[in-house]
Scaffold this motif. Structure first.
Motif, short mmCIF file in Angstrom:
data_model
loop_
_atom_site.label_atom_id
_atom_site.label_comp_id
_atom_site.label_asym_id
_atom_site.label_seq_id
_atom_site.Cartn_x
_atom_site.Cartn_y
_atom_site.Cartn_z
N HIS A 218 -22.48 90.42 73.60
CA HIS A 218 -22.18 91.81 73.96
C HIS A 218 -20.68 91.95 74.21
CE1 HIS A 218 -26.19 93.58 74.37
NE2 HIS A 218 -26.58 92.36 74.69
N LEU B 90 -20.21 95.95 77.67
CA LEU B 90 -20.37 97.07 76.74
C LEU B 90 -19.43 98.23 77.07
CD1 LEU B 90 -24.23 96.99 76.38
CD2 LEU B 90 -22.69 97.25 74.45
N TYR C 113 -18.31 101.15 74.47
CA TYR C 113 -19.69 101.60 74.22
C TYR C 113 -20.18 102.37 75.44
CZ TYR C 113 -20.21 99.53 69.70
OH TYR C 113 -20.07 99.28 68.37
N ASN D 294 -19.84 94.38 69.91
CA ASN D 294 -20.82 95.22 69.19
C ASN D 294 -20.21 95.93 67.98
OD1 ASN D 294 -21.29 94.89 72.11
ND2 ASN D 294 -23.28 95.76 71.64
N VAL E 25 -26.02 102.74 75.00
CA VAL E 25 -26.70 101.66 74.28
C VAL E 25 -28.19 101.93 74.33
CG1 VAL E 25 -26.82 100.19 76.36
CG2 VAL E 25 -26.91 99.14 74.11
#
Ligand SMILES: [Zn+2]
Length: 449
Positions: free
Chosen positions: A339, A111, A116, A342, A119
């Motif tokens: 993952h 991630l 990202y 995303n 989360v």
């Protein structure tokens, strides 16, 4: 970039000025074509057009982005850290807590590598999400800020009750509760285990065996009791809603986010507009079943139910968008799609009529509001945590660029360079994240009390 500069970026001790970048700030404001962002002490210190840049900190490390795009660190509002390629909720329950922990550690790293920086986990096994959150905050493993849920709370034969009775254990995906007081008790138990968010299943689901997605599986009283208790303790609530009544019960109970929202009618839209709830449509979960159903050998129930739901789901999303209901991005990732991919959710939002800019806002500014943490994350403004992504490209021209790992040049979390191709090109590999984490729940407490 020389190693000395890179070290300065990584340790976060010096201010950093990113200049000559295209700035997308996570709000509806028009992007700035030639702009700068200055980061200091973990926060955004200043942001604006190059012409407005005052003489900066002489000690600041200046990086010329040469027109690359800067945007707030992306936020996924609906993910499951323990999932890794699971086809159905029965797969989740067959995963051990130990393997779920390994999955979560790997997923957290994927991630942050994908840009990202936050989360929200909306359902785990054991208490993996909160544990991983704390390990990231302590700098022991790499990953985004995690807004952690516990097990999904649902009644017997509901959304998260997926294995035959003789197989049911204490630590699976579902925490089974029946009646308002059992819901309240489970919320309190989860608060004791340190969750930030409560996840409730209020309808069935395509990928579970006992309840169809059009069935409402809770009562109004159960939801009202659970949401009230969570809010009294400062926790947010996300509710899995695929049936008409589940959405309305949840909105009347004061839920923070409606997950999936497969079936919305006019009354639900009116309730939505009168509330401050946010819709998380999770298009990846819909399209992953439609696209991978054959390949993954999904059960007939799962595929035929999803086929029925497709038109309703996309129609409900259109209705919500046209009514001005705020929509946040979250793909239910780990379900079939892995993952790290995303940002596929943003591509699907664009396929459903969102502009690329609106899709980015759904994964930044509005996502932060969905998490009730907009004072800290989601937009580039002075005082926000310096979580941002530098993309080698223009996501407004092609939103799919956000899925291209080679274009994720730099990922900053709390003003420190923690991931991206720049690190990898210099052979630095994984970031040293010691002491970098900030506990979002803690920040929220400090703000409110
Ligand atoms: Zn989910």
């Amino acid at each position: 970039m020389d190693p000395t500069t890179l070290n300065a970026l990584s340790d976060g001790r010096r201010a950093v000025s990113l200049v000559h970048g295209r700035i997308i700030d996570g709000t509806t404001r028009e992007p700035i074509d030639d702009g700068f962002v200055t980061l200091a002490e973990g926060r955004v210190a200043a942001v604006g057009a190059m012409g407005d840049q005052r003489r900066g900190d002489a000690d600041a490390v200046v990086i010329d982005l040469g027109g690359k795009t800067v945007l707030p660190g992306l936020i996924d509002c609906h993910a499951h850290l323990v999932y890794r390629g699971f086809r159905s909720l029965e797969d989740v329950d067959r995963c051990t807590v130990e393997l779920g922990m390994v999955n979560a550690i790997l997923n957290a790293e994927a991630l942050i590598g994908a840009g990202y920086t936050t989360v929200r986990d909306v359902g785990t096994i054991g208490n993996v999400a909160a544990t991983v959150r704390d390990a990231i905050v302590a700098g022991r493993i790499a990953g985004p800020r995690v807004v952690a849920s516990g097990q999904a709370i649902c009644p017997t034969a509901g959304f998260a009750d997926n294995l035959p009775a003789h197989w049911h254990g204490e630590h699976g995906f579902g925490a089974i509760a029946n009646g308002p007081w059992e819901f309240v008790k489970e919320v309190r138990r989860q608060i004791k285990t340190g969750v930030d968010n409560i996840k409730i299943g209020a309808s069935g689901v395509e990928v579970g065996p006992y309840a169809h997605s059009w069935m409402t599986t809770v009562t109004q009283e159960e939801l009202t009791a659970a949401v009230g208790e969570a809010h009294r303790r400062g926790r947010t609530v996300a509710v899995h809603c695929q049936s008409y009544d589940s959405v309305k019960y949840s909105l009347r109970a004061g839920a923070d986010t409606i997950e999936h929202g497969t079936r919305l009618d006019d009354e639900a839209v009116d309730l939505f507009r009168a509330s401050d709830a946010i819709l998380v449509p999770t298009l990846c979960t819909l399209f992953s079943v439609l696209q991978l159903g054959d390949k993954l050998n999904l059960l007939p129930k799962q595929r035929s139910e999803m086929a029925v739901n497709e038109a309703l789901w996309l129609g409900s999303l259109r209705q919500a968008r046209e009514a001005g209901i705020p929509i946040a991005a979250g793909g239910d990732i780990g379900n079939r799609f892995p993952h790290g991919t995303n940002a596929r959710e943003l591509e699907y939002l664009v396929s459903q009529g969102f502009t690329a800019h609106q899709a980015i806002i759904a994964a930044t500014g509005t996502a932060a509001r969905a998490l009730r943490r907009e004072r800290f994350i989601g937009t580039l403004a002075p005082g926000r945590f310096a979580d941002l992504v530098v993309l080698d490209g223009d996501p407004l021209a092609d939103i799919r660029q956000l899925q291209d790992q080679m274009r994720i040049a730099m990922v900053f979390k709390s003003a420190r360079l923690v991931a991206g191709m720049v690190r990898q090109h210099l052979g630095l590999g994984r970031a040293e994240t010691q002491g970098i984490g900030i506990d979002l729940l803690g920040e929220r407490w400090r703000e409110r009390h």
